[in-house]
Scaffold this active site. Structure first.
Site, PDB file in Angstrom:
ATOM      1  N   GLN A  37      11.364  -4.375   5.781  1.00  0.00           N
ATOM      2  CA  GLN A  37      11.080  -5.548   4.951  1.00  0.00           C
ATOM      3  C   GLN A  37      11.685  -5.437   3.555  1.00  0.00           C
ATOM      4  O   GLN A  37      11.460  -6.298   2.715  1.00  0.00           O
ATOM      5  CB  GLN A  37       9.577  -5.845   4.898  1.00  0.00           C
ATOM      6  N   ARG A  75       3.517  -3.297  -7.774  1.00  0.00           N
ATOM      7  CA  ARG A  75       4.754  -3.408  -8.559  1.00  0.00           C
ATOM      8  C   ARG A  75       4.490  -3.695 -10.039  1.00  0.00           C
ATOM      9  O   ARG A  75       5.425  -3.661 -10.837  1.00  0.00           O
ATOM     10  CB  ARG A  75       5.662  -4.471  -7.950  1.00  0.00           C
ATOM     11  N   HIS A 104      -6.423  -3.970  -2.756  1.00  0.00           N
ATOM     12  CA  HIS A 104      -6.526  -3.421  -1.397  1.00  0.00           C
ATOM     13  C   HIS A 104      -7.990  -3.105  -1.058  1.00  0.00           C
ATOM     14  O   HIS A 104      -8.438  -3.316   0.066  1.00  0.00           O
ATOM     15  CB  HIS A 104      -5.722  -2.124  -1.271  1.00  0.00           C
TER      16      HIS A 104
HETATM   17  O1  PAF Z   1       1.503  -6.937   2.334  1.00  0.00           O
HETATM   18  C1  PAF Z   1       1.908  -5.788   2.581  1.00  0.00           C
HETATM   19  O2  PAF Z   1       1.503  -4.794   1.951  1.00  0.00           O
HETATM   20  C2  PAF Z   1       2.949  -5.597   3.678  1.00  0.00           C
HETATM   21  O3  PAF Z   1       3.845  -6.668   3.725  1.00  0.00           O
HETATM   22  C3  PAF Z   1       2.327  -5.326   5.048  1.00  0.00           C
HETATM   23  C4  PAF Z   1       1.509  -6.520   5.540  1.00  0.00           C
HETATM   24  C5  PAF Z   1       1.432  -4.111   4.983  1.00  0.00           C
HETATM   25  C6  PAF Z   1       3.424  -5.072   6.074  1.00  0.00           C
HETATM   26  O4  PAF Z   1       4.199  -3.975   5.724  1.00  0.00           O
END
Ligand code: PAF
Length: 280
Positions: free
Chosen positions: A61, A189, A37
């Site tokens: 999701q 994860r 990130h």
């Molecule tokens: O890749 C991710 O962490 C997620 O799928 C995102 C793009 C933040 C959407 O929730």
């Protein structure tokens, strides 16, 4: 760094930056931030004059039975890392701010063909959820540029296609996958892996590397190469979902004789489901 959870505060800040003519770069995340990130954030700091990072574990999701409830939530640690990295604004909304009426997908834009098959075959509904939240976040943050990781390669293709189809005035930038020294792609994860599974896990990257090398060397029996790779993963202890050779642009099956493309793989290992890819 500002930390905001309310939509009104977010809008006011974005409007003020817009009025000043600031170029806004945005990194959407689900938090539990790691070096992968932070590589996205670094890129955003180069591409924008103001950087917004969202931390939001998006319920739509996750399929029933997936790890929505247990997904690691580490907001305070994330906040510190983002502040140190030089981010201007952390947006960490509540679920009801993003889904004020009902926690459900927005069906106004259907998942494009690039989002069918691969992940979609094993996580039905996943891309509908991603599209829903990314579109809402784009509406709220109104970025000039948004940064996504190549580790979620199909997601990157889906977002690029959505932006093009909906003619959103947003540039999509991507950043190469950040890996551990042994090749394992960084992922929140990975912490689900036991010590033994952690030793095996880099073999997903290794196996994709062998597939890519075979194709780059001129082998053309793609279904056989994919099947052998899948079998290799199984023998190593994975429960593979797929290993698939695709065009890097369209994600259609690789045409015979192509020497470049992407190989994508996904496999379960204990409690973790790992995905990875290699562009060659
Ligand atoms: O890749 C991710 O962490 C997620 O799928 C995102 C793009 C933040 C959407 O929730």
């Amino acid at each position: 760094m500002l930390a905001i959870s309310g939509l009104g505060d977010l809008r006011a800040r974005i409007e003020a930056w817009r009025a000043d003519g600031r170029r806004i770069a945005f990194v959407p995340t689900m938090g539990n931030l790691h070096a992968g990130h932070l590589a996205l954030v670094e890129r955003a700091l180069v591409l924008g004059e103001r950087v917004v990072v969202s931390v939001f574990v998006n319920p739509t999701q996750f399929a029933p039975g997936e790890d929505y409830e247990s997904y690691p939530r580490t907001l305070e640690a994330d906040r510190r890392r983002l502040e140190t990295a030089g981010v201007d604004l952390l947006f960490a909304p509540e679920v009801r701010a993003i889904y004020p009426h009902a926690v459900q997908i927005d069906a106004s834009y259907a998942v494009p063909s690039v989002g069918q098959g691969l992940e979609d075959a094993f996580r039905p509904g996943f891309f509908s959820g991603v599209i829903t939240v990314v579109k809402r976040l784009f509406d709220l943050v109104a970025p000039d540029v948004a940064v996504f990781g190549e580790k979620d390669y199909q997601q990157l293709c889906v977002v690029r296609t959505m932006v093009r189809d909906l003619k959103l005035p947003i540039e999509i930038a991507s950043v190469q996958t950040v890996r551990e020294a042994d090749g394992l792609a960084l992922s929140s994860r990975n912490q689900y892996l036991s010590a033994r599974e952690r030793e095996i896990a880099p073999q997903l990257h290794g196996t994709l590397g062998e597939v890519a090398a075979a194709v780059a060397a001129g082998e053309t029996a793609y279904p056989q190469i994919e099947q052998e790779a899948t079998e290799r993963l199984r023998v190593l202890g994975f429960e593979p979902d797929y290993v698939s050779l695709r065009s890097a642009e369209t994600l259609r099956p690789l045409s015979t004789g192509a020497r470049s493309g992407v190989v994508l793989g996904a496999a379960r290992l204990g409690r973790a489901r790992l995905i990875d890819n290699l562009i060659f």
